[in-house]
Scaffold this motif. Structure first.
Motif, mmCIF file in Angstrom:
data_model
loop_
_atom_site.group_PDB
_atom_site.id
_atom_site.type_symbol
_atom_site.label_atom_id
_atom_site.label_comp_id
_atom_site.label_asym_id
_atom_site.label_seq_id
_atom_site.Cartn_x
_atom_site.Cartn_y
_atom_site.Cartn_z
ATOM 1 N N TRP A 174 2.989 -0.125 1.091
ATOM 2 C CA TRP A 174 1.721 -0.295 0.173
ATOM 3 C C TRP A 174 0.737 -0.375 1.347
ATOM 4 O O TRP A 174 -0.317 0.298 1.129
ATOM 5 N N TRP A 175 0.728 -1.418 2.191
ATOM 6 C CA TRP A 175 -0.251 -1.536 3.147
ATOM 7 C C TRP A 175 -0.525 -0.171 4.126
ATOM 8 O O TRP A 175 -1.729 0.029 4.415
ATOM 9 N N TYR A 217 -2.604 1.902 1.996
ATOM 10 C CA TYR A 217 -3.894 1.393 1.489
ATOM 11 C C TYR A 217 -4.925 1.536 2.701
ATOM 12 O O TYR A 217 -5.901 2.237 2.659
ATOM 13 N N VAL A 258 3.296 -5.241 -6.325
ATOM 14 C CA VAL A 258 3.230 -4.021 -5.685
ATOM 15 C C VAL A 258 3.338 -2.943 -6.631
ATOM 16 O O VAL A 258 2.645 -1.818 -6.545
ATOM 17 N N ASN A 259 4.180 -2.887 -7.652
ATOM 18 C CA ASN A 259 4.455 -2.119 -8.566
ATOM 19 C C ASN A 259 3.200 -1.833 -9.320
ATOM 20 O O ASN A 259 2.749 -0.635 -9.749
ATOM 21 N N LEU A 268 0.838 0.212 -7.058
ATOM 22 C CA LEU A 268 1.268 1.651 -6.971
ATOM 23 C C LEU A 268 1.119 2.341 -8.369
ATOM 24 O O LEU A 268 0.668 3.452 -8.020
ATOM 25 N N ARG A 326 3.085 7.527 -4.841
ATOM 26 C CA ARG A 326 2.132 7.540 -3.929
ATOM 27 C C ARG A 326 2.553 8.029 -2.610
ATOM 28 O O ARG A 326 3.471 7.360 -1.725
ATOM 29 N N GLN A 340 7.940 2.813 -7.885
ATOM 30 C CA GLN A 340 8.351 1.779 -8.073
ATOM 31 C C GLN A 340 9.949 1.475 -8.043
ATOM 32 O O GLN A 340 10.471 0.408 -7.906
#
Length: 297
Positions: A48-49, A52, A110-111, A114, A119, A215
């Motif tokens: 995720w980072w 982002y 995180v889910n 997202l 993503r 997810q």
């Protein structure tokens, strides 16, 4: 022969992900004597980072990966200090259950970030292919293998040639002796979680390239468990070899299972790593390179 070479490269690419995750499992186990089930959550958090900083803020892929690795390492260190350190001295089972709780918390966060959709983090290699001796190879698998080899080499050199690495090896061998020699065991615990977090973030990046992250992506990290069972829970080299072997077995299954054993279903390759784990546990429960425990009665 062409299909064999293609599936070999694909398997080594998959194995690189399992190697990075497996090393995180082993490093924490060697330092603390407990398996951290928080690795899947750390993996998707690192991915995720990258999304982002790379896609949303537009900092570029290389910088986004670097920030993601460092930030996830810091989060791993913070989790150890806030949640794991107070549990020192408690039963190992209780600490393992706590890591499951940490994994659930990380994945829920995180889910939520997202959302329900996949993503994308892009692909710096553009999903390109190139021929080698008539074999079409995807660049992303080669990139995984090359980068993973460099990272593992640097990590092994760190453990062998640096004072901090020596302190971590001493703590893994005997915590009381290490403390008697002036080693800060608490710092070693924190550093082991930091390294595991950074490796998980890099593995998450490899998983997300091309196909993206959703997810369900965290379940990929659980395939590292068969790798460390195969190689040995307390063996760094075993994690590397076990991860590559599990990746190769899965890659060959993806290529040949539908042709020779189609009755097993389309997704049987997802089960193969766990069948390998079951077989190893039945025959050699301490793994190929793990330390065999001898109990005196």
């Amino acid at each position: 022969m062409v299909r064999l070479l293609q599936s070999t490269v694909q398997g080594l690419g998959l194995g690189t992900v399992y190697v990075l995750l497996g090393l995180g499992f082993v490093i924490i186990f060697k330092s603390m004597g407990v398996i951290s089930f928080a690795q899947p959550g750390m993996m998707v958090l690192g991915a995720w980072w990258v999304i982002y900083f790379g896609r949303i803020l537009g900092l570029g892929f290389p910088l986004a990966v670097l920030i993601a690795v460092l930030l996830t390492a810091l989060i791993g260190m913070a989790l150890e200090r806030a949640a794991i350190r107070p549990m020192i001295g408690e039963p190992v089972f209780a600490i393992a259950i706590l890591t499951i709780g940490l994994d659930i918390v990380l994945r829920v966060i995180v889910n939520d970030l997202l959302g329900p959709q996949v993503r994308s983090m892009g692909d710096p290699w553009g999903l390109k292919t190139f021929p080698i001796a008539g074999v079409v190879i995807q660049q992303r698998y080669v990139a995984r293998l090359v980068i993973g080899t460099v990272v593992v080499g640097l990590l092994l050199a760190f453990f062998k040639y640096t004072r901090i690495g020596l302190a971590m090896r001493a703590t893994a061998f005997d915590q009381e002796v290490a403390m008697a020699q002036g080693v800060s065991v608490g710092a070693v615990f924190a550093l082991s979680w930091a390294i595991a977090g950074g490796l998980a973030a890099l593995a998450g990046t490899f998983v997300g390239l091309g196909s993206g992250i959703d997810q369900q992506s965290a379940f990929v990290a659980l395939k590292a468990l068969p790798a460390i069972i195969l190689g040995g829970l307390d063996s760094i080299h075993g994690a590397v070899i076990g991860g590559l072997l599990v990746g190769l077995i899965e890659g060959y299954s993806l290529t040949y299972q539908s042709q020779y054993a189609g009755f097993l279903g389309d997704n049987f390759s997802q089960v193969v790593p766990y069948l390998v784990m079951l077989a190893v546990l039945l025959v050699r429960p301490f793994g190929l390179f793990g330390t065999r425990e001898v109990e005196r009665v």
